[in-house]
Design an enzyme around this catalytic site. Structure first.
Site, PDB file in Angstrom:
ATOM      1  N   ALA A  67      34.104  41.307  37.818  1.00 38.15           N
ATOM      2  CA  ALA A  67      33.886  42.837  38.343  1.00 38.15           C
ATOM      3  C   ALA A  67      35.213  43.245  38.459  1.00 38.15           C
ATOM      4  O   ALA A  67      36.286  42.814  38.361  1.00 38.15           O
ATOM      5  CB  ALA A  67      33.465  42.078  39.716  1.00 38.15           C
ATOM      6  N   GLY A 112      32.704  37.891  37.086  1.00 36.07           N
ATOM      7  CA  GLY A 112      31.391  38.434  36.890  1.00 36.07           C
ATOM      8  C   GLY A 112      30.879  38.553  35.312  1.00 36.07           C
ATOM      9  O   GLY A 112      29.555  38.637  35.205  1.00 36.07           O
ATOM     10  N   GLU A 115      29.419  35.198  34.889  1.00 38.08           N
ATOM     11  CA  GLU A 115      27.989  35.187  35.778  1.00 38.08           C
ATOM     12  C   GLU A 115      26.950  36.019  34.849  1.00 38.08           C
ATOM     13  O   GLU A 115      25.897  35.502  34.834  1.00 38.08           O
ATOM     14  CB  GLU A 115      28.311  35.796  36.999  1.00 38.08           C
ATOM     15  N   GLU A 135      38.168  33.578  39.778  1.00 37.24           N
ATOM     16  CA  GLU A 135      38.266  34.153  41.246  1.00 37.24           C
ATOM     17  C   GLU A 135      39.270  33.563  42.325  1.00 37.24           C
ATOM     18  O   GLU A 135      39.824  34.335  43.002  1.00 37.24           O
ATOM     19  CB  GLU A 135      36.562  34.170  41.751  1.00 37.24           C
TER      20      GLU A 135
HETATM   21  N1  CAA Z   1      38.942  44.820  36.828  1.00 41.07           N
HETATM   22  C1  CAA Z   1      39.398  45.791  36.864  1.00 41.07           C
HETATM   23  N2  CAA Z   1      40.345  46.123  35.553  1.00 41.07           N
HETATM   24  C2  CAA Z   1      40.272  45.310  34.781  1.00 41.07           C
HETATM   25  C3  CAA Z   1      39.828  43.793  34.867  1.00 41.07           C
HETATM   26  C4  CAA Z   1      38.997  43.748  36.019  1.00 41.07           C
HETATM   27  N3  CAA Z   1      38.314  42.529  36.113  1.00 41.07           N
HETATM   28  N4  CAA Z   1      40.266  43.205  33.653  1.00 41.07           N
HETATM   29  C5  CAA Z   1      41.016  43.834  33.018  1.00 41.07           C
HETATM   30  N5  CAA Z   1      41.168  45.072  33.438  1.00 41.07           N
HETATM   31  C6  CAA Z   1      42.210  46.356  32.912  1.00 41.07           C
HETATM   32  C7  CAA Z   1      43.395  45.933  33.152  1.00 41.07           C
HETATM   33  O1  CAA Z   1      43.898  46.304  34.444  1.00 41.07           O
HETATM   34  C8  CAA Z   1      44.115  46.963  32.335  1.00 41.07           C
HETATM   35  O2  CAA Z   1      44.058  48.148  32.743  1.00 41.07           O
HETATM   36  P1  CAA Z   1      45.297  48.860  32.565  1.00 41.07           P
HETATM   37  O3  CAA Z   1      45.336  49.292  30.948  1.00 41.07           O
HETATM   38  O4  CAA Z   1      44.969  50.411  33.192  1.00 41.07           O
HETATM   39  O5  CAA Z   1      46.482  48.087  33.073  1.00 41.07           O
HETATM   40  C9  CAA Z   1      42.952  46.748  31.081  1.00 41.07           C
HETATM   41  O6  CAA Z   1      41.763  46.334  31.686  1.00 41.07           O
HETATM   42  C10 CAA Z   1      43.355  45.769  30.083  1.00 41.07           C
HETATM   43  O7  CAA Z   1      43.830  44.473  30.530  1.00 41.07           O
HETATM   44  P2  CAA Z   1      45.058  43.629  30.451  1.00 41.07           P
HETATM   45  O8  CAA Z   1      46.243  44.909  30.227  1.00 41.07           O
HETATM   46  O9  CAA Z   1      45.443  42.631  31.458  1.00 41.07           O
HETATM   47  O10 CAA Z   1      44.612  42.907  29.161  1.00 41.07           O
HETATM   48  P3  CAA Z   1      45.326  41.435  28.890  1.00 41.07           P
HETATM   49  O11 CAA Z   1      45.093  41.441  27.358  1.00 41.07           O
HETATM   50  O12 CAA Z   1      46.947  41.253  29.012  1.00 41.07           O
HETATM   51  O13 CAA Z   1      44.516  40.436  29.630  1.00 41.07           O
HETATM   52  C11 CAA Z   1      42.587  39.399  30.764  1.00 41.07           C
HETATM   53  C12 CAA Z   1      43.079  40.136  29.500  1.00 41.07           C
HETATM   54  C13 CAA Z   1      43.143  38.172  30.750  1.00 41.07           C
HETATM   55  C14 CAA Z   1      41.295  39.445  30.463  1.00 41.07           C
HETATM   56  C15 CAA Z   1      43.161  40.018  32.024  1.00 41.07           C
HETATM   57  O14 CAA Z   1      42.880  41.705  32.230  1.00 41.07           O
HETATM   58  C16 CAA Z   1      42.708  39.575  33.153  1.00 41.07           C
HETATM   59  O15 CAA Z   1      43.090  38.493  33.648  1.00 41.07           O
HETATM   60  N6  CAA Z   1      41.618  40.422  34.026  1.00 41.07           N
HETATM   61  C17 CAA Z   1      41.037  39.810  35.092  1.00 41.07           C
HETATM   62  C18 CAA Z   1      39.932  38.914  35.007  1.00 41.07           C
HETATM   63  C19 CAA Z   1      39.457  38.527  36.374  1.00 41.07           C
HETATM   64  O16 CAA Z   1      40.281  37.694  37.136  1.00 41.07           O
HETATM   65  N7  CAA Z   1      38.080  38.213  36.402  1.00 41.07           N
HETATM   66  C20 CAA Z   1      37.454  38.020  37.495  1.00 41.07           C
HETATM   67  C21 CAA Z   1      37.223  39.439  38.536  1.00 41.07           C
HETATM   68  S1  CAA Z   1      36.511  38.927  40.172  1.00 41.07           S
HETATM   69  C22 CAA Z   1      34.954  38.674  40.033  1.00 41.07           C
HETATM   70  O17 CAA Z   1      34.411  38.985  38.822  1.00 41.07           O
HETATM   71  C23 CAA Z   1      34.281  38.366  41.227  1.00 41.07           C
HETATM   72  C24 CAA Z   1      32.879  38.354  41.097  1.00 41.07           C
HETATM   73  O18 CAA Z   1      32.501  37.065  40.834  1.00 41.07           O
HETATM   74  C25 CAA Z   1      32.001  39.089  41.355  1.00 41.07           C
END
Ligand code: CAA
Length: 261
Positions: A67, A112, A115, A135
């Site tokens: 998400a 998400g 999921e 999460e």
């Molecule tokens: N939400 C918003 N933006 C996201 C995102 C997310 N879940 N995942 C990645 N992005 C964005 C980053 O912020 C980044 O944006 P900018 O270029 O503007 O900075 C862009 O996508 C590229 O990401 P990274 O630079 O972080 O890429 P990376 O290769 O270094 O890392 C990754 C990749 C490990 C997937 C890392 O992006 C990451 O950890 N993302 C978050 C994953 C996460 O925690 N997901 C769970 C969300 S909570 C949820 O989903 C709740 C639920 O159950 C409903």
């Protein structure tokens, strides 16, 4: 043909290919994308021109990285609950589409995204795919049924480990624990998903849909109720032309030509 801002849709000979399309945010699901997915599920459920759905992510890095964290950052408890409920509603719709749905997991499937993949019937992963429910690293629980579908798919113990640690697992490990059906080279992912879709499309369409309904209904209830449901759908098959064609083709030693009637 459907047009959306954050989804790319195409119908390729009866296979709907849907890509979540926010590659700059690794296809993270924001509210706008979720609303589009909701709308698409409503349309697909009525779409006679679609026999199988393939769901994937745009770009070569992510299926869906979760998400959208930037949208969730300032949410109140009430907004968080509404967001979770919307995601659950949409993923339930996806899970219960009449058509089989194959997730072609081309990269990160986190939070998400994991999921979303789990709400699909079948998951085929690229060797580059990574799965996880991170999460707890953000101070929240999964909100789109991750605590429920993960435990049902891989069992309670492994699900709890994945949920409590927030660790990512690679495609090979996801295959080992039964989270994905198959792992293929990245360049073969879409071909593998389409080949599976085409094989399913050669089978009796009504029977395939009834199989899906029976598994979905049955796993949410006890064995007695599930088997009673199966007896009903099994019986219903004998009212179809496809049952007559399928069994005649077997007896006449020829290939069946199903009409979906
Ligand atoms: N939400 C918003 N933006 C996201 C995102 C997310 N879940 N995942 C990645 N992005 C964005 C980053 O912020 C980044 O944006 P900018 O270029 O503007 O900075 C862009 O996508 C590229 O990401 P990274 O630079 O972080 O890429 P990376 O290769 O270094 O890392 C990754 C990749 C490990 C997937 C890392 O992006 C990451 O950890 N993302 C978050 C994953 C996460 O925690 N997901 C769970 C969300 S909570 C949820 O989903 C709740 C639920 O159950 C409903």
């Amino acid at each position: 043909m459907y047009n959306y801002q954050n989804l790319v849709y195409e119908n390729e000979n009866g296979i709907a290919i849907v890509a979540i399309n926010r590659p700059k945010a690794l296809n993270a699901l924001n509210a706008a994308t979720m609303r589009e997915l909701n709308d698409l599920c409503d349309k697909l459920a009525q779409d006679k021109a679609v026999q199988v759905v393939i769901l994937t992510g745009s770009g070569d890095k992510a299926f869906v990285a979760g998400a959208d964290i930037t949208e969730m950052q300032a949410m109140s408890a009430i907004e968080g609950r509404e967001w979770g409920k919307l995601g659950q509603l949409v993923f339930n719709k996806l899970e219960n589409l009449p058509q089989p749905v194959i997730a072609a997991v081309n990269g990160f499937a986190l939070g998400g995204g994991c999921e979303l993949a789990m709400a699909c019937d079948i998951r085929i992963a690229s060797e580059k795919a990574k799965f996880g429910q991170p999460e707890v690293t953000l101070g929240i629980t999964p909100g789109f049924a991750g605590t429920q579908r993960l435990a049902r798919l891989v069992g309670k113990g492994l699900a709890k480990e994945i949920l409590y640690t927030g660790d990512m697992i690679d495609a090979a490990e996801a295959y080992r624990i039964g989270l994905v059906n198959k792992v293929v080279a990245p360049e073969e992912l879409m071909a593998a998903a389409k080949a599976m879709a085409q094989k399913i499309m050669m089978r009796a369409p009504v029977a395939v849909r009834l199989c899906k309904a029976a598994v979905n209904e049955g796993l949410d209830t006890d064995l007695e109720t599930g088997t009673a449901y199966e007896a009903e759908v099994f019986g219903l098959c004998f009212a179809t032309e496809d049952q007559k064609e399928g069994m005649a083709a077997f007896v006449e030693k020829r290939k069946a030509n199903f009409k979906g009637k």
